[in-house]
Design an enzyme around this catalytic site. Sequence first.
Site, mmCIF file in Angstrom:
data_model
loop_
_atom_site.group_PDB
_atom_site.id
_atom_site.type_symbol
_atom_site.label_atom_id
_atom_site.label_comp_id
_atom_site.label_asym_id
_atom_site.label_seq_id
_atom_site.Cartn_x
_atom_site.Cartn_y
_atom_site.Cartn_z
ATOM 1 N N ASN A 13 -10.288 -0.941 92.185
ATOM 2 C CA ASN A 13 -9.290 -2.011 92.076
ATOM 3 C C ASN A 13 -7.930 -1.330 91.936
ATOM 4 O OD1 ASN A 13 -7.642 -4.138 91.407
ATOM 5 N ND2 ASN A 13 -8.593 -4.540 89.413
ATOM 6 N N LYS A 15 -5.099 -2.610 91.953
ATOM 7 C CA LYS A 15 -4.078 -3.445 91.285
ATOM 8 C C LYS A 15 -2.770 -3.355 92.072
ATOM 9 C CE LYS A 15 -6.609 -2.855 87.035
ATOM 10 N NZ LYS A 15 -6.623 -2.963 85.574
ATOM 11 N N HIS A 98 -9.916 -11.914 87.676
ATOM 12 C CA HIS A 98 -9.657 -10.713 86.881
ATOM 13 C C HIS A 98 -8.908 -11.113 85.600
ATOM 14 C CE1 HIS A 98 -7.984 -6.873 85.613
ATOM 15 N NE2 HIS A 98 -8.948 -6.312 86.316
ATOM 16 N N GLU A 100 -6.455 -9.923 84.184
ATOM 17 C CA GLU A 100 -4.986 -9.925 84.304
ATOM 18 C C GLU A 100 -4.505 -11.222 84.937
ATOM 19 O OE1 GLU A 100 -4.740 -6.102 86.230
ATOM 20 O OE2 GLU A 100 -5.382 -5.174 84.362
ATOM 21 N N GLU A 169 -15.979 -7.061 82.363
ATOM 22 C CA GLU A 169 -14.843 -6.213 82.005
ATOM 23 C C GLU A 169 -14.290 -6.640 80.647
ATOM 24 O OE1 GLU A 169 -12.995 -4.303 85.750
ATOM 25 O OE2 GLU A 169 -11.988 -6.207 85.403
ATOM 26 N N GLY A 175 -7.793 -0.370 81.150
ATOM 27 C CA GLY A 175 -6.562 0.411 81.180
ATOM 28 C C GLY A 175 -6.196 1.031 79.840
ATOM 29 N N SER A 213 -11.933 1.169 81.947
ATOM 30 C CA SER A 213 -11.826 2.608 81.674
ATOM 31 C C SER A 213 -13.057 3.393 82.108
ATOM 32 C CB SER A 213 -11.502 2.863 80.200
ATOM 33 O OG SER A 213 -10.259 2.274 79.864
HETATM 34 P P1 PGA Z 1 -9.389 0.361 84.444
HETATM 35 O O1 PGA Z 1 -9.334 -1.106 85.134
HETATM 36 O O2 PGA Z 1 -10.518 1.095 85.111
HETATM 37 O O3 PGA Z 1 -8.044 0.959 84.737
HETATM 38 O O4 PGA Z 1 -9.626 0.132 82.997
HETATM 39 C C1 PGA Z 1 -10.497 -1.785 85.495
HETATM 40 C C2 PGA Z 1 -10.139 -3.134 86.055
HETATM 41 O O5 PGA Z 1 -9.227 -3.786 85.512
HETATM 42 O O6 PGA Z 1 -10.742 -3.604 87.039
#
Ligand code: PGA
Length: 251
Positions: A13, A15, A98, A100, A169, A175, A213
């Site tokens: 992803n 982003k 997601h 976010e 998630e 993140g 992560s």
């Molecule tokens: P990350 O993000 O691996 O940077 O924690 C995962 C995601 O949000 O899909």
Amino acid sequence: MGCRVKKKLIAGNWKMNGSLAANDALVKALVAGMAASTCHVALCVPSVYLAQCQALMAGTAIDLGAQDLSQHEAGAFTGEISGAMLKEFGVRYCIVGHSERRQYHGETDALVAAKTQRALASGITPIVCVGETLAEREAGKTEEVVKRQLAAVIHANGHCISEIVVAYEPVWAIGTGKTATTEQAQQVHAVLRAQLKAATNQADRIHILYGGSMNAANAAQLLAQPDIDGGLVGGASLKAPDFLSIIASAP
Ligand code: PGA
């Protein structure tokens, strides 16, 4: 147990990251480095780069993914992108709901369910994200939250539910460098699997990805859990060596 021999799915992803030059270098490095891989690999890229990435990935083992789509079919929805448009660019997967988008764009369980329906109607596999916040985990509400989020999607999609991918998630792990322990992740994945089993007799086919992560150091252990069928990888998908090593650790 026989039907558990499904290949893992590792989805990147990106982003809101990338540039024409950076994408070119990254995809070429991945293609060069993953020849021997046997798991499914996808990259969910910003929509403006779909055409570029479609061309870069043509004839490779990497599938193209998007990060969001509109719940509407077409029309006066300025700024939105339809499932049919994504499909024209060879998109196979689309992330839906997601955290976010739930957090910064007010996406509700109902909207996520509608977007999931739209993706399926467009012939795109939705990667439906669920996950609890830190406050919800600390309040002992993890199961309640993820079950509520998935229930909305199951309710709206009926027996088509076997066509989705689910991504667990935990919001506090995204993140942050704070990964869920393998036990924490497996426990939630088992809850989600049981919920899917109650809705379809195809639940063993459904990929349930872990995200938050995931990195080169922790991927192998997470991916060895019985109900973890792959990963949704943010930060580590932007670095070819890291993403390649996650792919390599997928049995
Ligand atoms: P990350 O993000 O691996 O940077 O924690 C995962 C995601 O949000 O899909």
